[in-house]
Design a protein around this motif. Sequence first.
Motif, mmCIF file in Angstrom:
data_model
loop_
_atom_site.group_PDB
_atom_site.id
_atom_site.type_symbol
_atom_site.label_atom_id
_atom_site.label_comp_id
_atom_site.label_asym_id
_atom_site.label_seq_id
_atom_site.Cartn_x
_atom_site.Cartn_y
_atom_site.Cartn_z
ATOM 1 N N ALA A 18 3.069 1.447 -9.891
ATOM 2 C CA ALA A 18 4.367 1.156 -10.489
ATOM 3 C C ALA A 18 4.172 0.418 -11.800
ATOM 4 C CB ALA A 18 5.219 0.319 -9.540
ATOM 5 N N PHE A 19 5.108 0.611 -12.726
ATOM 6 C CA PHE A 19 5.033 -0.082 -14.007
ATOM 7 C C PHE A 19 6.422 -0.115 -14.628
ATOM 8 C CE2 PHE A 19 4.409 4.398 -14.849
ATOM 9 C CZ PHE A 19 5.179 4.634 -15.968
ATOM 10 N N GLY A 20 6.586 -0.992 -15.628
ATOM 11 C CA GLY A 20 7.859 -1.097 -16.330
ATOM 12 C C GLY A 20 8.192 -2.538 -16.656
ATOM 13 N N PRO A 21 9.420 -2.792 -17.147
ATOM 14 C CA PRO A 21 9.838 -4.167 -17.468
ATOM 15 C C PRO A 21 9.940 -5.014 -16.204
ATOM 16 C CG PRO A 21 11.243 -2.536 -18.542
ATOM 17 C CD PRO A 21 10.431 -1.794 -17.538
ATOM 18 N N LEU A 22 9.200 -6.101 -16.141
ATOM 19 C CA LEU A 22 9.181 -6.927 -14.941
ATOM 20 C C LEU A 22 10.544 -7.524 -14.641
ATOM 21 C CD1 LEU A 22 7.474 -8.216 -12.691
ATOM 22 C CD2 LEU A 22 7.013 -10.117 -14.253
ATOM 23 N N ALA A 23 11.251 -7.959 -15.677
ATOM 24 C CA ALA A 23 12.534 -8.635 -15.467
ATOM 25 C C ALA A 23 13.560 -7.734 -14.801
ATOM 26 C CB ALA A 23 13.071 -9.145 -16.807
ATOM 27 N N ASN A 24 13.382 -6.420 -14.906
ATOM 28 C CA ASN A 24 14.377 -5.484 -14.377
ATOM 29 C C ASN A 24 14.183 -5.144 -12.903
ATOM 30 O OD1 ASN A 24 15.282 -5.443 -16.985
ATOM 31 N ND2 ASN A 24 14.603 -3.358 -17.449
ATOM 32 N N ALA A 45 -4.022 -6.799 15.144
ATOM 33 C CA ALA A 45 -5.288 -6.123 15.406
ATOM 34 C C ALA A 45 -5.543 -4.919 14.510
ATOM 35 C CB ALA A 45 -5.347 -5.690 16.869
ATOM 36 N N SER A 46 -4.714 -4.700 13.505
ATOM 37 C CA SER A 46 -4.910 -3.548 12.624
ATOM 38 C C SER A 46 -6.253 -3.646 11.892
ATOM 39 C CB SER A 46 -3.781 -3.468 11.598
ATOM 40 O OG SER A 46 -4.048 -2.460 10.628
ATOM 41 N N THR A 47 -6.893 -2.495 11.727
ATOM 42 C CA THR A 47 -8.161 -2.449 10.983
ATOM 43 C C THR A 47 -7.963 -1.933 9.557
ATOM 44 O OG1 THR A 47 -8.618 -0.229 11.851
ATOM 45 C CG2 THR A 47 -9.504 -2.109 13.079
ATOM 46 N N ALA A 48 -6.717 -1.735 9.161
ATOM 47 C CA ALA A 48 -6.424 -1.260 7.804
ATOM 48 C C ALA A 48 -6.829 -2.312 6.776
ATOM 49 C CB ALA A 48 -4.947 -0.926 7.664
ATOM 50 N N THR A 49 -7.265 -1.852 5.617
ATOM 51 C CA THR A 49 -7.652 -2.744 4.519
ATOM 52 C C THR A 49 -7.172 -2.152 3.202
ATOM 53 O OG1 THR A 49 -9.796 -1.660 4.275
ATOM 54 C CG2 THR A 49 -9.705 -3.603 5.708
ATOM 55 N N GLY A 50 -7.212 -2.954 2.156
ATOM 56 C CA GLY A 50 -6.808 -2.439 0.855
ATOM 57 C C GLY A 50 -7.028 -3.451 -0.250
ATOM 58 N N THR A 51 -6.664 -3.039 -1.445
ATOM 59 C CA THR A 51 -6.739 -3.904 -2.622
ATOM 60 C C THR A 51 -5.487 -3.697 -3.465
ATOM 61 O OG1 THR A 51 -7.943 -2.222 -3.887
ATOM 62 C CG2 THR A 51 -9.261 -3.882 -2.718
ATOM 63 N N ALA A 52 -5.161 -4.698 -4.261
ATOM 64 C CA ALA A 52 -4.021 -4.597 -5.165
ATOM 65 C C ALA A 52 -4.381 -5.249 -6.488
ATOM 66 C CB ALA A 52 -2.794 -5.274 -4.565
ATOM 67 N N LEU A 53 -3.809 -4.724 -7.553
ATOM 68 C CA LEU A 53 -4.029 -5.266 -8.892
ATOM 69 C C LEU A 53 -2.696 -5.330 -9.622
ATOM 70 C CD1 LEU A 53 -6.243 -6.191 -10.931
ATOM 71 C CD2 LEU A 53 -6.219 -3.843 -11.807
ATOM 72 N N PHE A 54 -2.370 -6.525 -10.120
ATOM 73 C CA PHE A 54 -1.134 -6.747 -10.874
ATOM 74 C C PHE A 54 -1.499 -7.197 -12.278
ATOM 75 C CE2 PHE A 54 2.016 -9.607 -12.643
ATOM 76 C CZ PHE A 54 3.212 -8.922 -12.451
ATOM 77 N N SER A 55 -0.805 -6.666 -13.271
ATOM 78 C CA SER A 55 -1.039 -7.064 -14.658
ATOM 79 C C SER A 55 0.304 -7.175 -15.377
ATOM 80 C CB SER A 55 -1.933 -6.041 -15.360
ATOM 81 O OG SER A 55 -2.178 -6.433 -16.703
ATOM 82 N N PHE A 56 0.410 -8.195 -16.226
ATOM 83 C CA PHE A 56 1.647 -8.407 -16.988
ATOM 84 C C PHE A 56 1.315 -8.684 -18.447
ATOM 85 C CE2 PHE A 56 4.890 -11.328 -18.715
ATOM 86 C CZ PHE A 56 6.003 -10.508 -18.616
ATOM 87 N N ASP A 57 2.009 -8.001 -19.339
ATOM 88 C CA ASP A 57 1.840 -8.164 -20.783
ATOM 89 C C ASP A 57 3.006 -8.983 -21.312
ATOM 90 O OD1 ASP A 57 1.665 -7.968 -23.533
ATOM 91 O OD2 ASP A 57 1.163 -5.840 -23.542
ATOM 92 N N ARG A 58 2.712 -10.209 -21.733
ATOM 93 C CA ARG A 58 3.788 -11.078 -22.218
ATOM 94 C C ARG A 58 4.451 -10.549 -23.483
ATOM 95 N NH1 ARG A 58 5.389 -15.615 -20.601
ATOM 96 N NH2 ARG A 58 4.402 -16.731 -18.892
ATOM 97 N N ASP A 59 3.696 -9.853 -24.314
ATOM 98 C CA ASP A 59 4.264 -9.364 -25.563
ATOM 99 C C ASP A 59 5.327 -8.297 -25.315
ATOM 100 O OD1 ASP A 59 2.627 -11.042 -27.046
ATOM 101 O OD2 ASP A 59 1.012 -9.555 -27.188
ATOM 102 N N SER A 60 5.077 -7.398 -24.375
ATOM 103 C CA SER A 60 6.018 -6.313 -24.103
ATOM 104 C C SER A 60 6.964 -6.613 -22.950
ATOM 105 C CB SER A 60 5.252 -5.021 -23.791
ATOM 106 O OG SER A 60 4.545 -5.141 -22.561
ATOM 107 N N GLY A 61 6.575 -7.552 -22.082
ATOM 108 C CA GLY A 61 7.379 -7.836 -20.898
ATOM 109 C C GLY A 61 7.173 -6.827 -19.782
ATOM 110 N N ASN A 62 6.183 -5.945 -19.931
ATOM 111 C CA ASN A 62 5.945 -4.906 -18.944
ATOM 112 C C ASN A 62 4.851 -5.314 -17.958
ATOM 113 O OD1 ASN A 62 7.849 -3.117 -20.016
ATOM 114 N ND2 ASN A 62 6.365 -2.290 -21.486
ATOM 115 N N TYR A 63 4.966 -4.796 -16.748
ATOM 116 C CA TYR A 63 3.966 -5.041 -15.728
ATOM 117 C C TYR A 63 3.405 -3.713 -15.235
ATOM 118 C CZ TYR A 63 6.632 -3.109 -11.864
ATOM 119 O OH TYR A 63 7.281 -2.227 -11.028
#
Length: 237
Positions: free
Chosen positions: A126-132, A44-62
Amino acid sequence: MLSRFTKAAVLAVAVAASGIGTASAGIVTASAVIDADQEVPGNASTATGTALFSFDRDSGNYTFQLSVSGVILTDITFPDGNGLAFDAAGPAHLHNAPVGVNGPIVRTFNNQILYSETGDGFSLSAFGPLANVLTGITAEAFLNQLALGNIYVNIHSFPDFTGGEVRGQLFVIPEPASLRLLGIGIFVLYSSGLLRRLSNQATFVRLMHLRWLGSYWSVTVGGARSILRLIAIEKWR
């Protein structure tokens, strides 16, 4: 038997959908709308939100950005205020499972420095190397699951929603060119009457995240490398 015209439309849909899971320039972006209805079970929570994820294949960072209203920092910290709640997992995570299913944690956000108060809620960045930072899954497998719509964000809070207060499924944002081609293919299929006939026969075509008149169409693709693995018309069972 499909006509050449209809086969061409099916191919257009398949090619377009194969690009939906990934970005040809090497950038993969996905977004989520977060609410309690997506929790399993819902609450029954009325909380809401949004999220955005991005990944750069060249650098491996998210990069990952989360904004929530209705859940404040005191809801996600220990009752004594001494650090984030829920031990090493932290109060917010990325999980691996499709819509309507609970799955294992693959990314924890357990560092308090990632969180900021925003008046009626909180934000996380948050950001950094995804693999880590992944748990129990490789970066490539994570991206494949993301392309299939099988990654979601879950937020837990004290004292009523320790099992999860709000959730949001991440869906990859298609490139404009893929959307145009996909739209052309679907229009031709609709005009040819194929989609209407399939719907009337209680049949569905799996065509990535597109819904029409209660049927669900999607094309299963090979994830982040845009390799088309399967296009099929399946009988609903």
